[in-house]
Design a protein around this motif. Structure first.
Motif, PDB file in Angstrom:
ATOM      1  N   ILE A  14       8.849  -1.775   5.035  1.00 53.61           N
ATOM      2  CA  ILE A  14       8.912  -1.136   3.714  1.00 53.61           C
ATOM      3  C   ILE A  14       8.637   0.357   3.833  1.00 53.61           C
ATOM      4  CG2 ILE A  14       7.714  -0.954   1.491  1.00 53.61           C
ATOM      5  CD1 ILE A  14       9.710  -3.264   1.650  1.00 53.61           C
ATOM      6  N   GLN A  15       7.694   0.732   4.657  1.00 56.12           N
ATOM      7  CA  GLN A  15       7.409   2.150   4.862  1.00 56.12           C
ATOM      8  C   GLN A  15       8.650   2.874   5.387  1.00 56.12           C
ATOM      9  OE1 GLN A  15       4.163   4.426   4.800  1.00 56.12           O
ATOM     10  NE2 GLN A  15       6.154   5.358   4.431  1.00 56.12           N
ATOM     11  N   GLU A  16       9.321   2.257   6.336  1.00 58.19           N
ATOM     12  CA  GLU A  16      10.521   2.863   6.908  1.00 58.19           C
ATOM     13  C   GLU A  16      11.625   2.990   5.862  1.00 58.19           C
ATOM     14  OE1 GLU A  16      13.870   1.830  10.362  1.00 58.19           O
ATOM     15  OE2 GLU A  16      11.959   0.744  10.296  1.00 58.19           O
ATOM     16  N   LYS A  17      11.855   1.928   5.087  1.00 66.67           N
ATOM     17  CA  LYS A  17      12.914   1.940   4.075  1.00 66.67           C
ATOM     18  C   LYS A  17      12.592   2.948   2.964  1.00 66.67           C
ATOM     19  CE  LYS A  17      15.449  -1.602   5.651  1.00 66.67           C
ATOM     20  NZ  LYS A  17      15.336  -2.923   5.024  1.00 66.67           N
ATOM     21  N   LEU A  18      11.333   3.039   2.578  1.00 60.72           N
ATOM     22  CA  LEU A  18      10.946   3.983   1.529  1.00 60.72           C
ATOM     23  C   LEU A  18      11.141   5.421   1.992  1.00 60.72           C
ATOM     24  CD1 LEU A  18       9.702   4.499  -1.273  1.00 60.72           C
ATOM     25  CD2 LEU A  18       7.439   4.453  -0.174  1.00 60.72           C
ATOM     26  N   MET A  35       6.733  -9.947  -4.224  1.00 58.83           N
ATOM     27  CA  MET A  35       6.532 -10.190  -2.806  1.00 58.83           C
ATOM     28  C   MET A  35       5.753 -11.478  -2.564  1.00 58.83           C
ATOM     29  SD  MET A  35       3.626  -7.253  -2.097  1.00 58.83           S
ATOM     30  CE  MET A  35       3.186  -7.816  -0.441  1.00 58.83           C
ATOM     31  N   SER A  36       5.915 -12.005  -1.373  1.00 56.35           N
ATOM     32  CA  SER A  36       5.203 -13.203  -0.960  1.00 56.35           C
ATOM     33  C   SER A  36       3.707 -12.932  -0.895  1.00 56.35           C
ATOM     34  CB  SER A  36       5.700 -13.657   0.409  1.00 56.35           C
ATOM     35  OG  SER A  36       4.851 -14.647   0.963  1.00 56.35           O
ATOM     36  N   ILE A  37       2.930 -13.933  -1.277  1.00 55.53           N
ATOM     37  CA  ILE A  37       1.478 -13.807  -1.178  1.00 55.53           C
ATOM     38  C   ILE A  37       1.037 -13.763   0.290  1.00 55.53           C
ATOM     39  CG2 ILE A  37       0.936 -16.287  -1.152  1.00 55.53           C
ATOM     40  CD1 ILE A  37      -1.297 -15.514  -3.261  1.00 55.53           C
ATOM     41  N   LYS A  38       1.920 -14.137   1.200  1.00 52.59           N
ATOM     42  CA  LYS A  38       1.603 -14.095   2.629  1.00 52.59           C
ATOM     43  C   LYS A  38       1.733 -12.684   3.208  1.00 52.59           C
ATOM     44  CE  LYS A  38       3.201 -18.857   3.052  1.00 52.59           C
ATOM     45  NZ  LYS A  38       4.228 -19.780   3.587  1.00 52.59           N
ATOM     46  N   GLN A  39       2.300 -11.773   2.424  1.00 51.35           N
ATOM     47  CA  GLN A  39       2.407 -10.384   2.853  1.00 51.35           C
ATOM     48  C   GLN A  39       1.147  -9.607   2.474  1.00 51.35           C
ATOM     49  OE1 GLN A  39       4.764  -8.985   4.649  1.00 51.35           O
ATOM     50  NE2 GLN A  39       6.370 -10.541   4.623  1.00 51.35           N
ATOM     51  N   VAL A  44       1.102  -2.560   1.076  1.00 53.18           N
ATOM     52  CA  VAL A  44       2.289  -2.147   0.332  1.00 53.18           C
ATOM     53  C   VAL A  44       1.905  -1.214  -0.811  1.00 53.18           C
ATOM     54  CG1 VAL A  44       4.164  -2.958  -1.154  1.00 53.18           C
ATOM     55  CG2 VAL A  44       3.619  -4.192   0.958  1.00 53.18           C
ATOM     56  N   CYS A  45       0.828  -1.541  -1.512  1.00 52.18           N
ATOM     57  CA  CYS A  45       0.367  -0.675  -2.611  1.00 52.18           C
ATOM     58  C   CYS A  45      -0.028   0.705  -2.094  1.00 52.18           C
ATOM     59  CB  CYS A  45      -0.795  -1.329  -3.347  1.00 52.18           C
ATOM     60  SG  CYS A  45      -0.328  -2.725  -4.384  1.00 52.18           S
ATOM     61  N   ILE A  55       2.621   1.165  -9.665  1.00 51.40           N
ATOM     62  CA  ILE A  55       2.995  -0.150  -9.128  1.00 51.40           C
ATOM     63  C   ILE A  55       2.840  -1.236 -10.183  1.00 51.40           C
ATOM     64  CG2 ILE A  55       2.458  -1.863  -7.349  1.00 51.40           C
ATOM     65  CD1 ILE A  55       1.087   0.711  -5.896  1.00 51.40           C
ATOM     66  N   PHE A  56       3.917  -1.993 -10.352  1.00 50.66           N
ATOM     67  CA  PHE A  56       3.954  -3.135 -11.270  1.00 50.66           C
ATOM     68  C   PHE A  56       4.370  -4.335 -10.432  1.00 50.66           C
ATOM     69  CE2 PHE A  56       6.555  -5.630 -14.424  1.00 50.66           C
ATOM     70  CZ  PHE A  56       5.531  -5.950 -15.303  1.00 50.66           C
TER      71      PHE A  56
END
Length: 380
Positions: A14-18, A35-39, A44-45, A55-56
């Motif tokens: 996600i950091q790379e894509k952002l 997102m998955s709770i496993k992440q 991410v926040c 963030i929502f």
């Protein structure tokens, strides 16, 4: 208002894509995160917060961008919405007080914007009541509130779905994205397409979301008989077992469309059903036909009506689809999501939820099960 979507299987991706997204000069103010709770929610926040992006977010039981369904991943829609046109509000509902908390939410939303619209994400636990959330918010707002959204999921583990924003996450949280509808158009519909079958049956004993008898017969036995199942078909480690996505009940109401109620659990001791929403004693219910492509056609038709009658063009679309639909539809799920996405042909994000908030055609804003709630946004 410009919308961009990104997805990944880790916070590093996600950091790379952002970074790639922002390198082109795009400056989003808001991230819708499913997102998955496993992440790693906190990671991410933090990535988004460092870019001053609000963030929502909610955990999910599967997430998608357009018709690309993911599992155990991270999906994000970025919006460059004017920060003056929205507010985020996170409140905690504990000790069965979600009605009071939602009422407070409605009052504060009215203070933010005279013509406020509410996009809701709520946690999910045995006591979180979607109907009380709707009723409390609407009363606090003063009536006729615009309400769309969904209950968080947790990859079908049923242990701890969460809503989150920067610095806060909770299984009993209510997170609202409050929109100034004088600046941003919110148009949508809660639609299911399920067809009823058989004669109406009466709920002869119930309490809240637990149904004990239907037509004076044990509720679990009646549903199992209807489904052609026996208890030996179900793996059981204790007295409560999952009914999964078996055909939902349609709760009939006078002067309004039926609302779906999914039987989530069966109790083999008292022969009761635990449903995903309240079913009052004395109510009339009908079973539903198995899903087919006619169900999808109905959903697409109702979304198309919103486009033609309310919002011809959209900047983005959000879809809250019940996990029961995913389990019931199987491979047809991608077809449904794809065809809804084609209605507005604009970036779309969504997730599979444990309950949905929205207004059905000819109905009012309320709490649903086994429904997909589709919301289109357009900057005025």
């Amino acid at each position: 208002m410009k919308a961009e979507t990104i997805k990944g299987d880790s916070s590093e991706e996600i950091q790379e894509k952002l970074t790639q997204c922002l390198d082109g000069g795009y400056s989003p103010s808001l991230a819708i995160v499913f997102m998955s709770i496993k992440q790693n929610i906190e990671a991410v926040c933090d990535i988004l917060h460092r870019q001053d992006i609000q963030i929502f977010g909610a955990t999910s039981s599967g997430e998608f961008i357009s018709s690309d369904i993911q599992e155990e991943s991270i999906t994000i829609m970025l919006l460059d919405m004017n920060p003056a046109h929205f507010r985020l509000l996170f409140l905690e509902a504990v000790n069965h007080n979600e009605y009071d908390i939602a009422r407070q939410l409605g009052e504060q939303g009215k203070n933010f914007f005279e013509n406020a619209g509410f996009i809701l994400l709520s946690g999910w636990s045995n006591h979180m009541d979607g109907e009380d959330i709707i009723k409390g918010l609407d009363e606090g707002f003063g009536g006729n509130a615009t309400i769309f959204g969904g209950m968080a999921g947790d990859d079908q583990m049923l242990t701890g779905p969460k809503v989150f924003t920067q610095g806060r996450s909770s299984v009993t949280g209510i997170l609202a994205l409050i929109i100034d509808q004088d600046k941003i158009n919110l148009s949508g519909v809660a639609t299911c397409g399920w067809k009823p079958i058989g004669i109406a049956k009466t709920i002869t004993k119930s309490k809240g979301n637990v149904v004990y008898t239907i037509d004076d017969q044990p509720a679990l036995d009646l549903v199992m008989k209807y489904l052609g199942l026996s208890l030996s078909d179900e793996p059981m480690n204790n007295t409560v077992f999952s009914l999964g996505a078996y055909y939902p009940l349609q709760l009939e109401r006078e002067g309004a469309p039926a609302v779906m109620r999914t039987a989530m659990l069966g109790n083999t001791e008292d022969r009761s059903l635990v449903c995903a929403g309240k079913i009052p004693q004395g109510a009339k219910v009908r079973f539903s036909l198995p899903p087919d492509f006619d169900v999808i056609d109905t959903v697409v038709e109702e979304c198309t009506a919103v486009k033609e009658e309310q919002l011809e063009q959209a900047d983005s679309v959000i879809m809250f689809s019940c996990i029961s639909r995913y389990l019931s539809f199987g491979v047809m799920t991608s077809e449904e999501i794809s065809r809804v996405s084609e209605v507005w042909q604009t970036p779309m994000i969504g997730f599979f939820s444990y309950g949905e908030y929205g207004r059905s055609k000819g109905g009012k804003h309320e709490f649903h099960n086994n429904t997909c709630c589709v919301l289109a946004l357009r900057e005025k």
